[in-house]
Design a protein around this motif. Structure first.
Motif, PDB file in Angstrom:
ATOM      1  N   GLN A  99      24.110  22.418  39.245  1.00 13.71           N
ATOM      2  CA  GLN A  99      23.407  22.745  40.486  1.00 13.71           C
ATOM      3  C   GLN A  99      23.167  24.252  40.590  1.00 13.71           C
ATOM      4  O   GLN A  99      22.088  24.692  40.994  1.00 13.71           O
ATOM      5  N   LEU A 100      24.168  25.037  40.233  1.00 15.16           N
ATOM      6  CA  LEU A 100      24.011  26.494  40.251  1.00 15.16           C
ATOM      7  C   LEU A 100      22.951  26.942  39.247  1.00 15.16           C
ATOM      8  O   LEU A 100      22.131  27.811  39.545  1.00 15.16           O
ATOM      9  N   ALA A 101      22.963  26.345  38.066  1.00 20.36           N
ATOM     10  CA  ALA A 101      21.979  26.695  37.045  1.00 20.36           C
ATOM     11  C   ALA A 101      20.567  26.354  37.516  1.00 20.36           C
ATOM     12  O   ALA A 101      19.629  27.146  37.324  1.00 20.36           O
ATOM     13  N   GLU A 102      20.403  25.199  38.144  1.00 18.80           N
ATOM     14  CA  GLU A 102      19.086  24.806  38.641  1.00 18.80           C
ATOM     15  C   GLU A 102      18.621  25.737  39.757  1.00 18.80           C
ATOM     16  O   GLU A 102      17.445  26.093  39.824  1.00 18.80           O
ATOM     17  N   SER A 103      19.536  26.133  40.622  1.00 13.60           N
ATOM     18  CA  SER A 103      19.181  27.064  41.693  1.00 13.60           C
ATOM     19  C   SER A 103      18.748  28.408  41.119  1.00 13.60           C
ATOM     20  O   SER A 103      17.752  28.987  41.554  1.00 13.60           O
ATOM     21  N   THR A 104      19.498  28.896  40.144  1.00 15.00           N
ATOM     22  CA  THR A 104      19.148  30.161  39.497  1.00 15.00           C
ATOM     23  C   THR A 104      17.783  30.057  38.824  1.00 15.00           C
ATOM     24  O   THR A 104      16.954  30.960  38.915  1.00 15.00           O
ATOM     25  N   PHE A 105      17.544  28.928  38.165  1.00 16.27           N
ATOM     26  CA  PHE A 105      16.262  28.698  37.500  1.00 16.27           C
ATOM     27  C   PHE A 105      15.121  28.720  38.511  1.00 16.27           C
ATOM     28  O   PHE A 105      14.090  29.357  38.286  1.00 16.27           O
ATOM     29  N   LYS A 106      15.306  28.042  39.640  1.00 11.57           N
ATOM     30  CA  LYS A 106      14.246  27.983  40.654  1.00 11.57           C
ATOM     31  C   LYS A 106      13.946  29.371  41.223  1.00 11.57           C
ATOM     32  O   LYS A 106      12.790  29.723  41.442  1.00 11.57           O
ATOM     33  N   ILE A 107      14.984  30.160  41.440  1.00 10.86           N
ATOM     34  CA  ILE A 107      14.785  31.518  41.935  1.00 10.86           C
ATOM     35  C   ILE A 107      14.070  32.356  40.877  1.00 10.86           C
ATOM     36  O   ILE A 107      13.124  33.081  41.171  1.00 10.86           O
TER      37      ILE A 107
ATOM     38  N   LEU B  18      31.220  24.761  45.942  1.00 11.88           N
ATOM     39  CA  LEU B  18      30.217  25.818  46.029  1.00 11.88           C
ATOM     40  C   LEU B  18      30.487  26.738  47.219  1.00 11.88           C
ATOM     41  O   LEU B  18      30.410  27.956  47.097  1.00 11.88           O
ATOM     42  N   ILE B  19      30.840  26.158  48.334  1.00  9.60           N
ATOM     43  CA  ILE B  19      31.125  26.956  49.531  1.00  9.60           C
ATOM     44  C   ILE B  19      32.361  27.824  49.318  1.00  9.60           C
ATOM     45  O   ILE B  19      32.365  29.009  49.662  1.00  9.60           O
ATOM     46  N   SER B  20      33.383  27.252  48.703  1.00 11.24           N
ATOM     47  CA  SER B  20      34.625  28.007  48.500  1.00 11.24           C
ATOM     48  C   SER B  20      34.445  29.149  47.507  1.00 11.24           C
ATOM     49  O   SER B  20      35.177  30.133  47.553  1.00 11.24           O
ATOM     50  N   GLU B  21      33.468  29.040  46.612  1.00 12.59           N
ATOM     51  CA  GLU B  21      33.234  30.077  45.612  1.00 12.59           C
ATOM     52  C   GLU B  21      32.172  31.083  46.032  1.00 12.59           C
ATOM     53  O   GLU B  21      31.936  32.051  45.328  1.00 12.59           O
TER      54      GLU B  21
END
Length: 86
Positions: A13-21, A76-79
């Motif tokens: 999920q983090l990788a996909e978010s980074t990719f989209k940005i 994700l929230i905790s990190e």
């Protein structure tokens, strides 16, 4: 293992978010995202097939999948950096 799947899913999920940005900034390609997925699988000692087998299992068990995504969201929230939590 459910915890492993949650951690891998979080990283994806983090990788996909980074990719989209990055895509909006036109600084990334789909090959970079695929490479990131491969690194995530390798670091977690699983294959792409292992991941998708787990994803299919949880997709067929909606309550389990909801719990997984809830746990991923908590991770994700905790990190999230403290400065972002204000």
């Amino acid at each position: 293992d459910k915890t492993l799947f949650e951690n891998v899913l979080k990283k994806i999920q983090l990788a996909e978010s980074t990719f989209k940005i990055s895509k909006k900034k036109k600084t990334s390609t789909e090959e970079l995202l695929a490479s990131t997925y491969s690194e995530i699988y390798k670091k977690n000692n699983i294959s792409e097939l292992d991941f998708f087998t787990s994803l299919n299992f949880y997709s067929e068990n909606p309550k389990e999948l909801e719990e997984v995504y809830s746990n991923v969201l908590e991770l994700l929230i905790s990190e999230r950096p403290i400065t972002d939590q204000k």
